[in-house]
Design an enzyme around this catalytic site. Structure first.
Site, short mmCIF file in Angstrom:
data_model
loop_
_atom_site.label_atom_id
_atom_site.label_comp_id
_atom_site.label_asym_id
_atom_site.label_seq_id
_atom_site.Cartn_x
_atom_site.Cartn_y
_atom_site.Cartn_z
N GLN A 54 0.84 -1.21 0.00
CA GLN A 54 0.00 0.00 0.00
C GLN A 54 0.87 1.25 0.00
O GLN A 54 1.87 1.31 0.72
CB GLN A 54 -0.91 0.02 1.22
CG GLN A 54 -1.96 1.11 1.10
CD GLN A 54 -2.76 1.33 2.37
OE1 GLN A 54 -2.22 1.78 3.37
NE2 GLN A 54 -4.03 1.01 2.32
N CYS A 84 -6.49 7.28 5.01
CA CYS A 84 -5.79 7.59 6.25
C CYS A 84 -6.19 8.97 6.79
O CYS A 84 -6.12 9.97 6.08
CB CYS A 84 -4.28 7.56 6.03
SG CYS A 84 -3.38 7.95 7.54
N ASN A 205 -14.38 -3.14 6.00
CA ASN A 205 -13.42 -3.05 7.10
C ASN A 205 -13.95 -2.09 8.16
O ASN A 205 -14.64 -1.13 7.85
CB ASN A 205 -12.07 -2.54 6.55
CG ASN A 205 -11.17 -1.94 7.63
OD1 ASN A 205 -10.94 -0.73 7.65
ND2 ASN A 205 -10.67 -2.76 8.51
C1 FMN Z 1 -1.95 1.74 14.31
C2 FMN Z 1 -2.76 1.75 13.05
C3 FMN Z 1 -2.12 1.89 11.84
C4 FMN Z 1 -2.85 1.88 10.65
N1 FMN Z 1 -2.20 1.98 9.47
C5 FMN Z 1 -2.88 1.87 8.30
C6 FMN Z 1 -2.21 1.85 7.05
O1 FMN Z 1 -0.98 1.95 6.96
N2 FMN Z 1 -2.98 1.73 5.93
C7 FMN Z 1 -4.35 1.61 5.98
O2 FMN Z 1 -5.00 1.47 4.95
N3 FMN Z 1 -5.00 1.64 7.16
C8 FMN Z 1 -4.30 1.75 8.30
N4 FMN Z 1 -4.97 1.74 9.49
C9 FMN Z 1 -6.44 1.64 9.49
C10 FMN Z 1 -6.86 0.18 9.53
O3 FMN Z 1 -6.40 -0.49 8.37
C11 FMN Z 1 -8.38 0.05 9.59
O4 FMN Z 1 -8.93 0.66 8.46
C12 FMN Z 1 -8.97 0.70 10.83
O5 FMN Z 1 -8.19 0.45 11.98
C13 FMN Z 1 -10.40 0.20 11.04
O6 FMN Z 1 -10.43 -1.19 11.21
P1 FMN Z 1 -10.56 -1.85 12.69
O7 FMN Z 1 -11.71 -1.15 13.36
O8 FMN Z 1 -10.83 -3.30 12.40
O9 FMN Z 1 -9.27 -1.61 13.39
C14 FMN Z 1 -4.26 1.76 10.68
C15 FMN Z 1 -4.90 1.63 11.91
C16 FMN Z 1 -4.18 1.62 13.08
C17 FMN Z 1 -4.91 1.47 14.39
#
Ligand code: FMN
EC number: 1.3.1.-
Length: 339
Positions: A54, A84, A205
């Protein structure tokens, strides 16, 4: 996930049943400038395939050039981040803020599709207010939510309509708004609306921590799969638990009503707390060994957060946690976690 989804953790996820893994996001700008740290992050093991890299950025030519580097490095696909919410990314005009400029989004994806032959996918959010800027994702959320109502917004549906002429392979929707950041109720209606117009691979997601929630979100949205994030921190067993309740054969995209059937669980179902302590310890040690092999001794410092996550479901683990977050060597870790 940035700062989390490095090669050792990806290998652990793969071993535990992840179908397709995404790297943490890399800066397209840093990649084309041969930034040493970013090139280091580009490395992966063939064991992680199919692996998608990504990237984030805002300039179509730069992102396309970075995608070419990713293709040449042997990745199975490239994913473009339009989701993001981090201030340091948004303030540069990247990440979710690009959803406010759908012409730019179109230009970026078109440039990448013209440049690489590997699959191109995108990660987007359910919606974003046209004017909101959130510096502190936690504290300013409520006030910004109010502004959102008066300022207008761009939705995932608007974005997907805008790029309907482009050949992208998959869309992952984080079903929360920019303003919700990482908490709050997922907007499954938005994912459902995108499903109506997008026949390709659609992944939902946000907030998936249990197999039951994965099944509920798939049932409700008719998406083809789920994207897991915080739910697998210290809990890679979630991949298999989801496979156990959801058919693993690849579902046709744009599934018609009533065509989805659920198989009986293939393995005995276990809840998070029921993953055996022995198995948990073995996975922690294996994660540490892979990290040490790939990164040398500093790996254990980076690993400490993972070690703490692995035991978050273990009752009365306060003392153990304080030892794990100070661990310096594999020998020390083995002593703390005798097999
Ligand atoms: C510490 C952290 C780092 C993340 N880094 C990325 C990333 O590099 N790319 C991305 O698409 N989403 C990133 N996300 C978002 C997650 O991929 C996801 O979309 C978001 O946490 C919601 O999903 P969840 O509720 O299952 O955690 C990050 C989330 C967290 C908490």
């Amino acid at each position: 996930m940035a700062g989390v989804c490095d090669s050792p953790f990806r290998q652990i996820c793969k071993q535990h049943g992840a179908d397709v893994i995404y790297t943490e996001f890399l800066s397209a700008e840093a990649l084309i400038r041969n930034n040493k740290k970013t090139l280091e992050m580009l490395k992966f093991s063939p064991k992680e395939q199919p692996l998608v890299c990504q990237i984030f950025g805002k300039n179509p030519a730069t992102i396309a050039q970075a995608a070419k580097i990713i293709e040449q490095a042997g990745y199975a696909g490239v994913d473009l981040n339009f989701g993001c919410p981090a201030y340091k990314v948004v303030k540069t005009g990247g990440g979710v803020s690009l959803m406010r400029d759908l012409n730019k989004v179109h230009d970026i994806i078109a440039a990448v599709c013209q440049t690489v032959a590997i699959p191109v996918s995108i990660k987007i959010r359910a919606r974003i207010g046209l004017k909101t800027i959130i510096r502190d994702l936690i504290e300013e959320r409520d006030t910004e939510d109010e502004k959102l109502e008066t300022a207008g917004q761009v939705t995932a549906l608007d974005l997907v309509k805008k790029i309907s002429d482009l050949k992208i392979s998959a869309i992952m929707i984080h079903s929360r708004s920019y303003e919700q950041a990482f908490d709050g109720v997922p907007d499954l209606e938005m994912v459902k609306a995108v499903r109506q117009i997008y026949p390709g691979i659609l992944l939902v997601n946000g907030g998936i921590y249990t197999p039951e929630e994965a099944k509920r979100q798939l049932d409700e949205t008719r998406a083809d799969g789920v994207g897991l994030a915080r739910g697998v921190l210290g809990n890679p067993w979630l991949f298999q638990q989801i496979h156990d309740v959801i058919p693993t054969e690849s579902a046709p995209s744009g599934r018609a009503e009533g065509t989805l059937t659920y198989t009986q669980p293939t393995l005995a179902r276990r809840s998070l707390g029921e993953v055996g302590w022995q198995e948990r310890k073995q996975t922690m040690l294996q994660h540490a060994k892979i990290a040490l092999e790939l990164k040398g001794p500093p790996a254990l410092i980076e690993l400490r957060k993972h070690l703490a996550w692995y035991i978050k479901a273990v009752p009365k683990a306060k003392e153990l946690r304080s030892k794990l977050v100070q661990v310096k060597t594999l020998a020390e870790l083995k002593k703390i976690l005798p097999i």
